[in-house]
Design an enzyme around this catalytic site. Structure first.
Site, PDB file in Angstrom:
ATOM      1  N   PHE A 149       0.812  -1.223   0.000  1.00  0.00           N
ATOM      2  CA  PHE A 149       0.000   0.000   0.000  1.00  0.00           C
ATOM      3  C   PHE A 149       0.840   1.267   0.000  1.00  0.00           C
ATOM      4  CE2 PHE A 149       0.874  -0.081   4.565  1.00  0.00           C
ATOM      5  CZ  PHE A 149       0.998   1.266   4.850  1.00  0.00           C
ATOM      6  N   GLU A 176      -4.968  -3.707  -1.903  1.00  0.00           N
ATOM      7  CA  GLU A 176      -6.412  -3.452  -1.855  1.00  0.00           C
ATOM      8  C   GLU A 176      -6.732  -2.210  -1.004  1.00  0.00           C
ATOM      9  OE1 GLU A 176      -4.623  -5.766  -0.553  1.00  0.00           O
ATOM     10  OE2 GLU A 176      -5.509  -6.749   1.202  1.00  0.00           O
ATOM     11  N   SER A 226       5.417  -7.096   3.196  1.00  0.00           N
ATOM     12  CA  SER A 226       6.039  -7.465   4.472  1.00  0.00           C
ATOM     13  C   SER A 226       6.776  -8.810   4.332  1.00  0.00           C
ATOM     14  CB  SER A 226       4.979  -7.511   5.563  1.00  0.00           C
ATOM     15  OG  SER A 226       3.888  -8.291   5.147  1.00  0.00           O
ATOM     16  N   CYS A 281       9.493   1.833   3.360  1.00  0.00           N
ATOM     17  CA  CYS A 281      10.443   0.750   3.647  1.00  0.00           C
ATOM     18  C   CYS A 281      11.858   1.312   3.749  1.00  0.00           C
ATOM     19  CB  CYS A 281      10.390  -0.307   2.568  1.00  0.00           C
ATOM     20  SG  CYS A 281      10.964   0.312   1.012  1.00  0.00           S
ATOM     21  N   GLU A 383       9.540  -4.470  12.758  1.00  0.00           N
ATOM     22  CA  GLU A 383       9.210  -3.262  11.998  1.00  0.00           C
ATOM     23  C   GLU A 383       7.912  -2.666  12.549  1.00  0.00           C
ATOM     24  OE1 GLU A 383       7.862  -3.974   7.932  1.00  0.00           O
ATOM     25  OE2 GLU A 383       8.914  -2.183   7.272  1.00  0.00           O
TER      26      GLU A 383
HETATM   27  P1  NAD Z   1       1.585  -6.586   2.965  1.00  0.00           P
HETATM   28  O1  NAD Z   1       2.611  -7.639   3.052  1.00  0.00           O
HETATM   29  O2  NAD Z   1       0.465  -6.609   3.946  1.00  0.00           O
HETATM   30  O3  NAD Z   1       0.881  -6.608   1.522  1.00  0.00           O
HETATM   31  C1  NAD Z   1       1.637  -6.655   0.331  1.00  0.00           C
HETATM   32  C2  NAD Z   1       0.819  -7.341  -0.734  1.00  0.00           C
HETATM   33  O4  NAD Z   1       0.551  -8.685  -0.333  1.00  0.00           O
HETATM   34  C3  NAD Z   1      -0.538  -6.684  -0.989  1.00  0.00           C
HETATM   35  O5  NAD Z   1      -0.777  -6.654  -2.377  1.00  0.00           O
HETATM   36  C4  NAD Z   1      -1.511  -7.602  -0.267  1.00  0.00           C
HETATM   37  O6  NAD Z   1      -2.793  -7.631  -0.873  1.00  0.00           O
HETATM   38  C5  NAD Z   1      -0.852  -8.955  -0.381  1.00  0.00           C
HETATM   39  N1  NAD Z   1      -1.182  -9.839   0.740  1.00  0.00           N
HETATM   40  C6  NAD Z   1      -1.651  -9.474   1.962  1.00  0.00           C
HETATM   41  N2  NAD Z   1      -1.831 -10.565   2.736  1.00  0.00           N
HETATM   42  C7  NAD Z   1      -1.469 -11.629   1.995  1.00  0.00           C
HETATM   43  C8  NAD Z   1      -1.403 -13.024   2.262  1.00  0.00           C
HETATM   44  N3  NAD Z   1      -1.743 -13.539   3.453  1.00  0.00           N
HETATM   45  N4  NAD Z   1      -0.970 -13.846   1.290  1.00  0.00           N
HETATM   46  C9  NAD Z   1      -0.598 -13.351   0.099  1.00  0.00           C
HETATM   47  N5  NAD Z   1      -0.621 -12.029  -0.195  1.00  0.00           N
HETATM   48  C10 NAD Z   1      -1.055 -11.176   0.730  1.00  0.00           C
HETATM   49  O7  NAD Z   1       2.354  -5.199   3.001  1.00  0.00           O
HETATM   50  P2  NAD Z   1       1.742  -3.733   3.129  1.00  0.00           P
HETATM   51  O8  NAD Z   1       1.229  -3.543   4.518  1.00  0.00           O
HETATM   52  O9  NAD Z   1       0.848  -3.434   1.992  1.00  0.00           O
HETATM   53  O10 NAD Z   1       3.076  -2.863   2.925  1.00  0.00           O
HETATM   54  C11 NAD Z   1       3.959  -2.565   3.957  1.00  0.00           C
HETATM   55  C12 NAD Z   1       5.122  -3.534   4.000  1.00  0.00           C
HETATM   56  O11 NAD Z   1       5.810  -3.534   2.757  1.00  0.00           O
HETATM   57  C13 NAD Z   1       6.171  -3.136   5.033  1.00  0.00           C
HETATM   58  O12 NAD Z   1       6.643  -4.306   5.648  1.00  0.00           O
HETATM   59  C14 NAD Z   1       7.258  -2.486   4.192  1.00  0.00           C
HETATM   60  O13 NAD Z   1       8.538  -2.501   4.773  1.00  0.00           O
HETATM   61  C15 NAD Z   1       7.214  -3.336   2.974  1.00  0.00           C
HETATM   62  N6  NAD Z   1       7.819  -2.661   1.845  1.00  0.00           N
HETATM   63  C16 NAD Z   1       9.012  -3.117   1.403  1.00  0.00           C
HETATM   64  C17 NAD Z   1       9.631  -2.498   0.341  1.00  0.00           C
HETATM   65  C18 NAD Z   1      10.932  -2.999  -0.178  1.00  0.00           C
HETATM   66  O14 NAD Z   1      11.279  -2.693  -1.297  1.00  0.00           O
HETATM   67  N7  NAD Z   1      11.689  -3.767   0.574  1.00  0.00           N
HETATM   68  C19 NAD Z   1       9.027  -1.399  -0.287  1.00  0.00           C
HETATM   69  C20 NAD Z   1       7.789  -0.956   0.196  1.00  0.00           C
HETATM   70  C21 NAD Z   1       7.196  -1.604   1.261  1.00  0.00           C
END
Ligand code: NAD
Length: 498
Positions: A149, A176, A226, A281, A383
């Site tokens: 997101f 989403e 994540s 991130c 985090e």
């Molecule tokens: P998230 O892991 O909750 O969601 C990421 C994606 O995974 C979304 O599209 C979501 O719909 C999907 N998802 C959610 N639950 C799932 C499941 N159980 N199984 C499969 N897919 C699922 O992450 P977020 O809260 O949207 O974003 C924040 C996280 O992203 C933080 O941990 C941040 O550090 C990380 N991030 C990392 C980078 C990087 O390049 N390392 C960059 C941006 C964000």
């Protein structure tokens, strides 16, 4: 209630699963729309469209594919104000920051405009008698991206910009929580001249992600989110024979040596810790001053800066940061603040319970500061992803170097110093993927590549730059001989260059 649809085969397609997720306005706390969550069949329809489109798209010459990228960039730039407001209305970050989010994505599109050059292969004339060897990079077919997101503009563009320019077609499954901007990007890609099916946007949750990971016609999956989910996506995708890069969470440290420009370093750390409400991130949620004197001075300066910080709604041009994305996320951050207190860290500034006048139901958290944070604490190891800065005091350079090096995450790190020798040694020895020297958020420019180490990234290939080109292409190497005169007998031993 407004419904947000998928974008499949060049058209808006209403979801059929009957399952939806709420999309909030984080400034007011209200549900402003609902987004359809895709079924396996809907992912299948998007893949079928992408497979059809890829057959002709791969044959479009690279210069023409680059022209689509030039036009896409022009269209997005012309609408950047409107697109940034759309992004902010669902994410909560301030509009200037949303413009930065889109701009950083456009820089990858700019890189993709040079794809004819990046796709040129290698050539060796006369590798043997009458033998020439050359290599070419060919697209994989259909690739997919699953995005978080926090950067709904930049991260999708990291992925589809390079995937499409290299001749693949793409399925984007955005977060989403803020799905509207990615749909607009899909529409603009068609307006820029990409044939329908080249970029499809399908919304969803785990069911959609699993359908992507299991679909035999998807050859590569890029994930950012994540770490636990990144690890899951990597395992399931690679078990299914796909190429996978999966970027995870982070806990970036800012090391401040005693000789640093403390005024500048403090300002940098404030921006990097609290900007976008800490939902980056590459945020800097941990500051490691070396020596008691440095720590005491940094603490005083940070406190003074916090006094001047303005938290506001995302359209308030004077605000430095806005609300976090959802009430659930605010609760998670506030639970971490409580845990920090229970673990024995010193809560110097408590941002819980922050209320913005006129927006009392918005998802705001005030700037929060902890001192005396210790490496054994869970609030240090995990985090938080909110506007929470933690001071971890170190006595020596070696101790400061060890903290980010032994942390489970290894995305980014910054060192603040005037000593070139110390900075150079730190950069060489630290066990982290991206390093800033007097640069608080060292997100590499688009023609370099982005990727962390340890639990911040699963897989071997980084995002964008030439790493991105490698991820979305496979190398074919041709060894050609055009013998003169008579045709020799075939050799039955492996040819060598002896
Ligand atoms: P998230 O892991 O909750 O969601 C990421 C994606 O995974 C979304 O599209 C979501 O719909 C999907 N998802 C959610 N639950 C799932 C499941 N159980 N199984 C499969 N897919 C699922 O992450 P977020 O809260 O949207 O974003 C924040 C996280 O992203 C933080 O941990 C941040 O550090 C990380 N991030 C990392 C980078 C990087 O390049 N390392 C960059 C941006 C964000």
């Amino acid at each position: 209630m407004r419904d947000i649809s998928h974008f499949i085969d060049g058209a808006s397609v209403a979801g059929t699963s009957g399952r939806y997720a709420d999309v909030f306005n984080p400034n007011t706390g209200e549900v402003q729309a609902r987004v359809a969550l895709a079924t396996e069949a809907e992912i299948g329809a998007a893949v079928a469209s992408a497979v059809r489109a890829q057959q002709t798209w791969a044959l479009v010459n690279p210069q023409r594919r680059a022209r689509v990228m030039f036009e896409f960039k022009r269209l997005v730039e012309a609408r950047i104000d409107e697109l940034a407001e759309l992004l902010s209305s669902e994410h909560g970050k301030v509009v200037a920051d949303s413009k930065g989010d889109i701009q950083r994505g456009l820089e990858v599109i700019e890189f993709a405009c040079g794809i004819p050059h990046a796709l040129k292969g290698e050539y060796t004339e006369g590798a043997g008698p009458g033998i020439d060897v050359y290599s070419m990079r060919q697209p994989l077919g259909v690739a997919a991206g699953i995005t978080p997101f926090n950067f709904p503009g930049m991260i999708p563009m990291w992925m589809f910009g390079i995937a499409i320019a290299t001749g693949n077609t793409f399925i984007l499954k955005p977060s989403e929580k803020d799905p509207s901007l990615p749909v607009r990007l899909g529409e603009l890609m068609m307006e820029a001249g990409a044939p329908k099916g080249v970029l499809n946007v399908v919304h969803g949750d785990k069911a959609a992600v699993d359908a992507i990971l299991d679909h035999p016609d998807i050859k590569a999956v890029s994930f950012v989110g994540s770490s636990d989910i990144a690890s899951y996506v990597y395992s399931r995708g690679t078990a299914n024979g796909k190429r996978v890069q999966a970027m995870g969470g982070a806990k970036n440290h800012g090391i401040i040596l005693p000789d640093a420009d403390l005024e500048q370093a403090t300002k940098d750390i404030i921006g990097a810790a609290y900007g976008s409400a800490g939902e980056r991130c590459m945020a800097l949620p941990v500051v490691v001053p070396v020596g008691k004197h440095t720590a005491d001075e940094v603490r005083e300066r940070v406190l003074a800066e916090i006094e001047t910080l303005k938290v506001g709604i995302s359209t308030d041009a004077a605000a430095q940061y806005g609300p976090v994305v959802t009430a659930a996320h605010r609760q998670r951050v506030e639970d971490y603040i409580q845990l920090g207190v229970e673990e024995g860290a010193e809560l110097v500034v408590d941002g819980r319970g922050f209320k913005l006048q006129g927006y009392e139901n918005g998802f705001f958290i005030g700037p929060t500061l902890f001192d005396q944070v210790k490496p054994a604490m869970r609030t240090y190891q995990e985090e938080i992803f909110g506007p929470v800065l933690q001071i971890v005091r170190a006595e020596t350079f070696e101790e400061a170097l060890e903290l980010p090096s032994s942390h489970q995450y290894g995305n980014g790190v910054a060192i603040f110093t005037r000593n070139g020798r110390a900075a150079r040694e730190f950069a060489a020895r630290v066990n982290v993927g991206m390093v800033g020297i007097n640069v608080p958020i060292p997100v590499p420019v688009a023609y370099h590549s982005f990727g962390g180490w340890k639990r911040s990234a699963f897989g071997d290939v980084n995002q964008h730059g030439m790493e991105g080109v490698r991820f979305y292409t496979k190398v074919k190497t041709i060894t050609a001989r055009w013998p003169e005169g008579s045709v020799e007998d075939s050799a039955f031993v492996i040819p060598t260059m002896q």
